[in-house]
Structures are given as C-alpha cells and as structure tokens.
Design a protein around this motif. Sequence first.
Motif, PDB file in Angstrom:
ATOM      1  N   LEU A  60      26.114  38.492  -1.361  1.00 20.24           N
ATOM      2  CA  LEU A  60      27.185  39.429  -1.706  1.00 20.24           C
ATOM      3  C   LEU A  60      27.605  40.251  -0.502  1.00 20.24           C
ATOM      4  N   ARG A  61      26.614  40.713   0.273  1.00 23.06           N
ATOM      5  CA  ARG A  61      26.914  41.535   1.446  1.00 23.06           C
ATOM      6  C   ARG A  61      25.860  41.284   2.514  1.00 23.06           C
ATOM      7  N   VAL A  62      26.317  41.115   3.730  1.00 20.07           N
ATOM      8  CA  VAL A  62      25.443  40.957   4.893  1.00 20.07           C
ATOM      9  C   VAL A  62      25.808  42.070   5.868  1.00 20.07           C
ATOM     10  N   GLU A  63      24.842  42.946   6.127  1.00 22.18           N
ATOM     11  CA  GLU A  63      25.099  44.104   6.985  1.00 22.18           C
ATOM     12  C   GLU A  63      24.129  44.108   8.164  1.00 22.18           C
ATOM     13  N   PRO A  64      24.639  44.033   9.386  1.00 20.83           N
ATOM     14  CA  PRO A  64      23.740  44.062  10.543  1.00 20.83           C
ATOM     15  C   PRO A  64      23.104  45.437  10.713  1.00 20.83           C
ATOM     16  N   LEU A  65      21.793  45.436  10.942  1.00 20.84           N
ATOM     17  CA  LEU A  65      21.063  46.674  11.165  1.00 20.84           C
ATOM     18  C   LEU A  65      20.774  46.898  12.645  1.00 20.84           C
ATOM     19  N   ALA A  66      20.398  45.837  13.333  1.00 23.33           N
ATOM     20  CA  ALA A  66      20.070  45.936  14.755  1.00 23.33           C
ATOM     21  C   ALA A  66      20.457  44.632  15.449  1.00 23.33           C
ATOM     22  N   VAL A  67      20.987  44.761  16.646  1.00 21.89           N
ATOM     23  CA  VAL A  67      21.375  43.598  17.450  1.00 21.89           C
ATOM     24  C   VAL A  67      20.620  43.664  18.762  1.00 21.89           C
ATOM     25  N   LYS A  68      19.918  42.585  19.071  1.00 26.76           N
ATOM     26  CA  LYS A  68      19.167  42.501  20.330  1.00 26.76           C
ATOM     27  C   LYS A  68      19.731  41.333  21.136  1.00 26.76           C
ATOM     28  N   VAL A  69      20.131  41.608  22.364  1.00 32.36           N
ATOM     29  CA  VAL A  69      20.673  40.566  23.237  1.00 32.36           C
ATOM     30  C   VAL A  69      19.503  39.864  23.919  1.00 32.36           C
ATOM     31  N   LEU A  70      19.321  38.579  23.609  1.00 33.16           N
ATOM     32  CA  LEU A  70      18.235  37.806  24.209  1.00 33.16           C
ATOM     33  C   LEU A  70      18.659  37.194  25.538  1.00 33.16           C
ATOM     34  N   LYS A  71      19.916  36.758  25.591  1.00 37.82           N
ATOM     35  CA  LYS A  71      20.404  36.110  26.805  1.00 37.82           C
ATOM     36  C   LYS A  71      21.893  36.376  26.930  1.00 37.82           C
ATOM     37  N   VAL A 128      19.393  41.795   9.733  1.00 45.80           N
ATOM     38  CA  VAL A 128      20.442  42.052   8.752  1.00 45.80           C
ATOM     39  C   VAL A 128      19.841  42.490   7.419  1.00 45.80           C
ATOM     40  N   SER A 129      20.591  43.324   6.723  1.00 48.21           N
ATOM     41  CA  SER A 129      20.271  43.705   5.352  1.00 48.21           C
ATOM     42  C   SER A 129      21.152  42.855   4.449  1.00 48.21           C
ATOM     43  N   ILE A 130      20.539  42.201   3.469  1.00 48.85           N
ATOM     44  CA  ILE A 130      21.254  41.247   2.626  1.00 48.85           C
ATOM     45  C   ILE A 130      21.178  41.699   1.176  1.00 48.85           C
ATOM     46  N   ASN A 131      22.324  41.736   0.527  1.00 49.12           N
ATOM     47  CA  ASN A 131      22.407  41.987  -0.904  1.00 49.12           C
ATOM     48  C   ASN A 131      22.841  40.666  -1.525  1.00 49.12           C
ATOM     49  N   ALA A 132      22.022  40.109  -2.422  1.00 50.69           N
ATOM     50  CA  ALA A 132      22.290  38.758  -2.914  1.00 50.69           C
ATOM     51  C   ALA A 132      21.981  38.636  -4.398  1.00 50.69           C
TER      52      ALA A 132
END
Length: 98
Positions: free
Chosen positions: A42-53, A83-87
Amino acid sequence: MNHQFTSQVRVSGKGATRQQAFAAALSKVQSSLLKETEQVLLRVEPLAVKVLKAEESVRVEKFLFFFLPRTRHEFRVELEIQVSINAIDTRQLEFTRV
C-alpha cells in the motif's frame, strides 16, 4: 490484514547526470520489494538511504576519430535503502469460489 514492517533493499542505477542515476535507482525499489513478497504493497516510505558506491566515468567521443570531440559522462550509484512498508497480507484473505 494490514500490517506494517521495515525492510532493507539494495538497488542500483545509472544515468547521464547524478540526479538521473539516483532517480533510476529509486525507481527500482518497489519492483525489487514485489519480487520478495506476495503481499499487496500500500505504501513504501524510505527511512534511510546509504550510498554504497558512487562512480563517474568520463569518455571523449570523436566523429570519424578526429572531428567534433565531445565529453560523455555516466554516473552509477548503488544504494542500500531502509524502507517502512504498509501492506495487505493476501495469504490471510479467504477467497470464495463462484
């Protein structure tokens, strides 16, 4: 039926600009989550983004090997996103046969 959980997903993208590379990577988040689960997202909300490369490649192209040289840039990023997922869990639904 509805439940919320968190997950981590690793995606990559490339583009002619930095913004295009990030946009290409972020557009793959939902499709990679759908491959992992049978639930309806239903909803996908990013919580944290880490750049690996994060890479940039530069090359010079020339017409007929000599004329009109131009520089081409290609940016590539690999991200790990929490991500936080509401499903909706479809395994808990009872379907009636008609």
